[in-house]
Design a protein around this motif. Structure first.
Motif, short mmCIF file in Angstrom:
data_model
loop_
_atom_site.label_atom_id
_atom_site.label_comp_id
_atom_site.label_asym_id
_atom_site.label_seq_id
_atom_site.Cartn_x
_atom_site.Cartn_y
_atom_site.Cartn_z
N LEU A 266 30.12 24.47 93.48
CA LEU A 266 31.15 24.32 92.68
C LEU A 266 30.62 23.84 90.96
CD1 LEU A 266 33.98 21.74 93.19
CD2 LEU A 266 34.03 24.78 94.26
N ASP A 267 30.71 24.79 90.47
CA ASP A 267 30.08 24.83 88.88
C ASP A 267 30.61 23.18 88.57
OD1 ASP A 267 32.73 25.05 87.34
OD2 ASP A 267 32.29 27.19 87.28
N PRO A 268 30.15 23.20 87.15
CA PRO A 268 29.63 21.57 86.66
C PRO A 268 31.98 21.78 86.08
CG PRO A 268 28.55 22.30 85.79
CD PRO A 268 28.48 23.28 86.29
N ASP A 269 31.97 22.66 86.02
CA ASP A 269 33.69 22.28 85.44
C ASP A 269 34.59 21.99 86.65
OD1 ASP A 269 33.39 22.17 82.35
OD2 ASP A 269 33.05 24.73 82.38
N LEU A 273 36.66 18.67 86.97
CA LEU A 273 38.23 18.43 86.85
C LEU A 273 38.45 18.05 88.58
CD1 LEU A 273 40.78 18.89 85.33
CD2 LEU A 273 40.89 21.13 87.04
N LEU A 274 38.29 18.51 89.10
CA LEU A 274 38.52 17.81 90.36
C LEU A 274 37.76 16.22 90.85
CD1 LEU A 274 38.96 17.84 93.29
CD2 LEU A 274 36.58 18.92 94.11
N ALA A 291 44.60 18.01 81.90
CA ALA A 291 43.87 19.17 83.00
C ALA A 291 44.23 19.93 82.57
CB ALA A 291 44.73 18.62 84.08
N LEU A 292 45.18 20.43 81.74
CA LEU A 292 45.84 22.23 81.17
C LEU A 292 45.07 22.58 80.60
CD1 LEU A 292 49.73 22.03 81.61
CD2 LEU A 292 48.42 23.73 82.97
N PHE A 296 37.69 24.48 82.53
CA PHE A 296 37.81 24.71 83.75
C PHE A 296 39.39 25.92 83.78
CE2 PHE A 296 40.78 25.49 87.55
CZ PHE A 296 39.52 25.58 88.54
N PHE A 297 39.96 25.83 83.03
CA PHE A 297 41.55 27.17 82.16
C PHE A 297 40.39 27.51 81.18
CE2 PHE A 297 43.60 23.72 84.33
CZ PHE A 297 43.96 23.77 85.78
#
Length: 300
Positions: A266-269, A273-274, A291-292, A296-297
């Motif tokens: 997984l990348d850092p973003d 988030l996870l 989170a939105l 990540f988004f």
């Protein structure tokens, strides 16, 4: 339900599911629209003869009826709800829009090479938009899992069965059956108080599953489930352990330090988030609204 609207008329086409709580049917609306519908019929048994139906259940059914007026693209539309008292039990019928595939079915069709990143983002974005809407309206789902997330043929993601978790849990306590613990937050497993952050834990488990194509934590008892969680996120400190939990803290629950990476590749973003969804302490867990707007988004 006494709100002046006339109830929806439909014909049952086929039984499509049966659970410890009742049956689900595919149905078609009678009249011009001819929409396909999902009809869920529950029989909720009363507590004891002197109590009749528990108060929380009456509240929960009232909440479901109020939810008929929710209109959000990422929430399954409840078109009709009716509850009839039959002796000491309650017959509850819910009529919902029909979507023939849930997220677990959808994931079972994904090739071994996995889902592409944009697809994962799209599913998570819609899921979090639905959760943010429920939480803004003070509704917790409490039982979010791939079977309760529907994916339409157009790729729309819709949350189903919200507001039912307390009814399910109550009924299942009376009906031995297999209940999935895999998406359940630590505070629920520890019988501690919980709030909307329980749904964000489940959302984190689902995010991991979109990458792995299998559930992240697969325990078959509450103890085993907690051990599997601590193997990945590390054992919390005694101070972090919920004070109100009947389960006592022990250093033997799991390793002190978490896996170096939650998930490889997984990348850092994605990792950030996870890990914010899978924080042990509910107060450290990210909200759906936050989170939105997570990085990540933001990037394509």
């Amino acid at each position: 339900m006494g709100d002046g609207t006339k109830s929806l008329r439909y014909e049952l086409l086929a039984e499509i599911g049966e659970g410890s709580y009742g049956k689900v049917y595919k149905a078609r609306e009678v009249g011009e629209k001819q929409r396909l519908l999902a009809v869920k019929k529950f029989n909720i048994r009363g507590h004891t003869s002197e109590n009749g139906i528990p108060a929380f259940m009456i509240r929960e059914v009232a909440l479901l009826c109020k939810m008929k007026y929710f209109n959000h693209p990422n929430i399954v539309k409840l078109l009709d709800a009716s509850a009839v008292r039959v002796g000491l039990s309650l017959d509850l019928t819910l009529v919902l829009e029909y979507i023939d595939q849930d997220l677990s079915t959808y994931l079972s069709k994904v090739p071994a090479s996995g889902l592409n990143r944009n697809c994962i983002k799209d599913v998570m974005l819609q899921l979090l938009q639905g959760l943010d809407f429920l939480h803004t309206n003070m509704v917790l789902h409490r039982d979010l899992k791939p079977e309760n997330i529907l994916v339409s043929s157009l790729g729309e993601v819709k949350i189903a069965d919200f507001g039912l978790a307390r009814i399910y849990t109550f009924n299942i306590a009376l009906t031995p059956g297999v209940v999935t613990l895999w998406y359940r937050a630590p505070e629920v497993l520890l019988n501690s108080v919980y709030m909307s952050s329980v749904d964000m834990w489940s959302a984190g488990c689902i995010l991991a599953e979109l990458y792995l194509l299998r559930p992240l934590f697969q325990g078959y008892t509450e103890v085993q489930q907690l051990q599997k969680i601590f193997e990945v996120i590390g054992l919390p400190s005694n101070e972090e352990w919920p004070q109100d939990s009947p389960i006592s803290y022990s250093v033997h629950w799991g390793p002190k330090s978490p896996c170096t990476k939650l998930l490889p590749n997984l990348d850092p973003d994605e990792t950030d988030l996870l890990s914010q969804c899978l924080a042990f302490r509910p107060s450290n867990r990210i909200s759906a609204a936050k989170a939105l707007v997570h990085p990540f988004f933001m990037k394509h």
